[in-house]
Write an enzyme that holds these catalytic residues in place. Structure first.
Site, PDB file in Angstrom:
ATOM      1  N   LYS A 170       0.809  -1.220   0.000  1.00  0.00           N
ATOM      2  CA  LYS A 170       0.000   0.000   0.000  1.00  0.00           C
ATOM      3  C   LYS A 170       0.840   1.267   0.000  1.00  0.00           C
ATOM      4  CE  LYS A 170      -3.998  -1.998  -0.138  1.00  0.00           C
ATOM      5  NZ  LYS A 170      -4.909  -1.825  -1.264  1.00  0.00           N
TER       6      LYS A 170
HETATM    7  N1  PMP Z   1      -3.558  -8.043   1.431  1.00  0.00           N
HETATM    8  C1  PMP Z   1      -3.654  -7.111   2.379  1.00  0.00           C
HETATM    9  C2  PMP Z   1      -3.079  -7.412   3.726  1.00  0.00           C
HETATM   10  C3  PMP Z   1      -4.298  -5.893   2.125  1.00  0.00           C
HETATM   11  O1  PMP Z   1      -4.395  -4.959   3.090  1.00  0.00           O
HETATM   12  C4  PMP Z   1      -4.850  -5.687   0.835  1.00  0.00           C
HETATM   13  C5  PMP Z   1      -5.544  -4.389   0.542  1.00  0.00           C
HETATM   14  N2  PMP Z   1      -6.892  -4.273   0.944  1.00  0.00           N
HETATM   15  C6  PMP Z   1      -4.749  -6.695  -0.123  1.00  0.00           C
HETATM   16  C7  PMP Z   1      -4.091  -7.856   0.208  1.00  0.00           C
HETATM   17  C8  PMP Z   1      -5.371  -6.585  -1.494  1.00  0.00           C
HETATM   18  O2  PMP Z   1      -4.756  -5.641  -2.315  1.00  0.00           O
HETATM   19  P1  PMP Z   1      -5.642  -4.740  -3.271  1.00  0.00           P
HETATM   20  O3  PMP Z   1      -6.450  -3.830  -2.396  1.00  0.00           O
HETATM   21  O4  PMP Z   1      -4.684  -4.009  -4.122  1.00  0.00           O
HETATM   22  O5  PMP Z   1      -6.551  -5.630  -4.046  1.00  0.00           O
END
Ligand code: PMP
Length: 344
Positions: free
Chosen positions: A48
C-alpha cells in the site's frame, strides 16, 4: 575529494523495487516454478506504500493538496499506515476510519505514525451511517481542504501498480512470467499489475484470490452482485461486500476462493519453511496456488509470480497467536505439536 555519503533523503525513497523471492520448500511437491514479490520490504511493510505515494503526489501535482491539508481514508490498516507515513514526510494531517475487524496492533501502529483513528463497526452495511465509508465521507465534507483517497473507487490505485509493480515483475522475471496470482481487495494490485503484464504478453494468466463470504468471484463469473454470497470472514484485506471500481474484472482470467483456516495455516507454513514472515493474505495467495497446482493449472515450464502483500508482525494477536488459532477452531482438525499449549 571526499566520497559522497550514501543515504536516502527520506523513507519515501525506499518505496517499491521490492525483491522477488524464489519459493522452494513450500512448493517442493508442486509442478512449476514459484516466486513471491515480498511487499513487506517497503518502508511501511506493505504494497500500500505504492498507492499512498502515487495518489498523494498526483493530488499535489494537480494543486489539490497544500501543506497542512488533511488526508482522509477508510482502511483495513495497511493503506492507513502508508498514508500516515507519507503524511509525516510531506506535512499533512491524516484521519483514518477503520473497521473494528482490524487487529488492535494495526490500529496502535496507525496512531504511532501520527494518524487520528476512528474505529467503526465491521458488520454494518456500507450505507449505514456508522460504517467507515460514511464516517470518512462525512469528515471529508466537513473538513475544508481535505482529500479523500477512496482507494476502492480511485483509478489511481490501479495506475500505481501499472507504473511500478507491473514493470518490476516484468523485469525481474526477464519477461518469462506465465501466471500472476494476487489477492483482490480493492483490486488495485491485480488490475494495475495485470494491465501492464498483458500489454507485454496477453498470454499471461491472471488469477485473483477471493474469500468465502465475499462477492468478487461470483460477480466476475455472472456480472451480478449477489448479496447472498456475503457473510463475515476473518481474513483482512481480501475480498469485499461491494464491487470496487478499482477492480478491472475484464483483465482477470479467473478467481479462486480460499478459506480462513487454510490461509492461516499456510501463512504460518511460509514462515517456517521459507523464513519469510508474512501476513494473512500471503497465506491466502499461497493457498490458492496450492489449490491451482492440485487442479493441474501449472506445468514444469510455468513461472508463477504471486504477491505477498504485507508483514507477519501485523498479525501477532491473530494468526501467529496459538490462542487465537485455537479459539477459531483452526487446530481442531490438525494434531501437531503446535496444538499443545506450552507453559513457560
Ligand atoms: N492483502 C492485504 C493485507 C491488504 O491490506 C490488501 C488491501 N486491501 C490486499 C491484500 C489486497 O490488495 P488490493 O487492495 O490491491 O486488491
Amino acid at each position: 575529494m571526499k566520497e559522497k555519503i550514501k543515504a536516502y533523503d527520506n523513507v519515501l525513497d525506499l518505496i517499491g523495487n521490492t525483491p522477488l523471492l524464489r519459493l522452494k520448500k513450500i512448493t517442493q511437491d508442486l509442478i512449476g516454478n514459484f516466486y513471491a514479490k515480498v511487499e513487506a520490504f517497503n518502508p511501511g511493510h506493505s504494497s500500500k506504500d505504492r498507492i499512498a505515494l502515487h495518489i498523494i503526489e498526483e493530488a499535489e501535482r494537480k494543486g489539490v493538496l497544500k501543506p497542512g491539508d488533511t488526508i482522509i481514508e477508510t482502511t483495513s490498516g495497511n493503506t492507513g499506515f502508508s498514508i500516515a507515513m507519507v503524511s509525516v514526510i510531506k506535512g499533512y494531517d491524516c484521519i483514518l476510519a477503520v473497521s473494528s475487524k482490524s487487529s488492535p496492533d494495526k490500529i496502535d501502529m496507525l496512531r504511532a505514525m501520527g494518524a487520528k483513528v476512528y474505529v467503526c463497526p465491521a458488520h454494518v452495511s456500507a450505507d449505514d451511517s456508522r460504517s467507515y465509508y460514511q464516517v470518512a465521507r462525512r469528515m471529508h465534507e466537513e473538513i475544508k481542504g481535505s482529500v479523500y483517497i477512496n482507494q476502492y473507487f480511485n483509478e489511481l490505485n490501479i495506475d500505481a501498480h501499472y507504473r511500478t509493480t507491473g514493470p518490476e515483475i516484468w523485469e525481474q522475471t526477464a519477461g518469462q512470467i506465465t501466471h500472476f496470482v494476487a489477492c483482490s481487495g480493492t483490486g488495485g494490485t491485480i488490475s494495475g499489475t495485470a494491465r501492464f503484464l498483458k500489454e507485454k504478453n496477453p498470454d499471461i494468466k491472471i488469477i485473483g484470490v477471493d474469500a468465502y463470504g465475499s462477492v468478487l468471484k461470483k460477480y466476475h463469473e455472472t456480472k451480478e452482485f449477489d448479496a447472498d454470497e456475503i457473510y463475515p470472514y476473518r481474513i483482512e484485506g481480501l475480498g469485499k461486500n461491494l464491487i470496487p471500481t478499482a477492480t478491472d474484472f475484464d483483465i482477470i482470467d479467473k478467481f479462486v476462493k480460499v478459506t480462513d483456516e487454510d490461509s492461516a495455516h499456510t501463512a504460518r507454513e511460509i514462515s517456517k519453511t521459507e523464513g519469510c514472515f508474512v501476513g494473512y493474505t500471503s497465506g491466502a495467495v499461497m493457498q490458492a496456488v496450492k489449490q491451482l497446482a492440485e487442479e493441474g493449472e501449472f506445468d514444469k515450464n510455468s513461472n508463477v509470480v504471486m504477491i505477498f502483500p504485507d508483514h507477519g508482525s501485523r498479525y501477532m494477536s491473530k494468526i501467529y497467536s496459538d490462542d487465537w488459532m485455537r479459539a477459531q477452531g483452526f487446530f481442531d482438525s490438525v494434531n501437531t505439536e503446535e496444538t499443545q499449549k506450552i507453559e513457560y
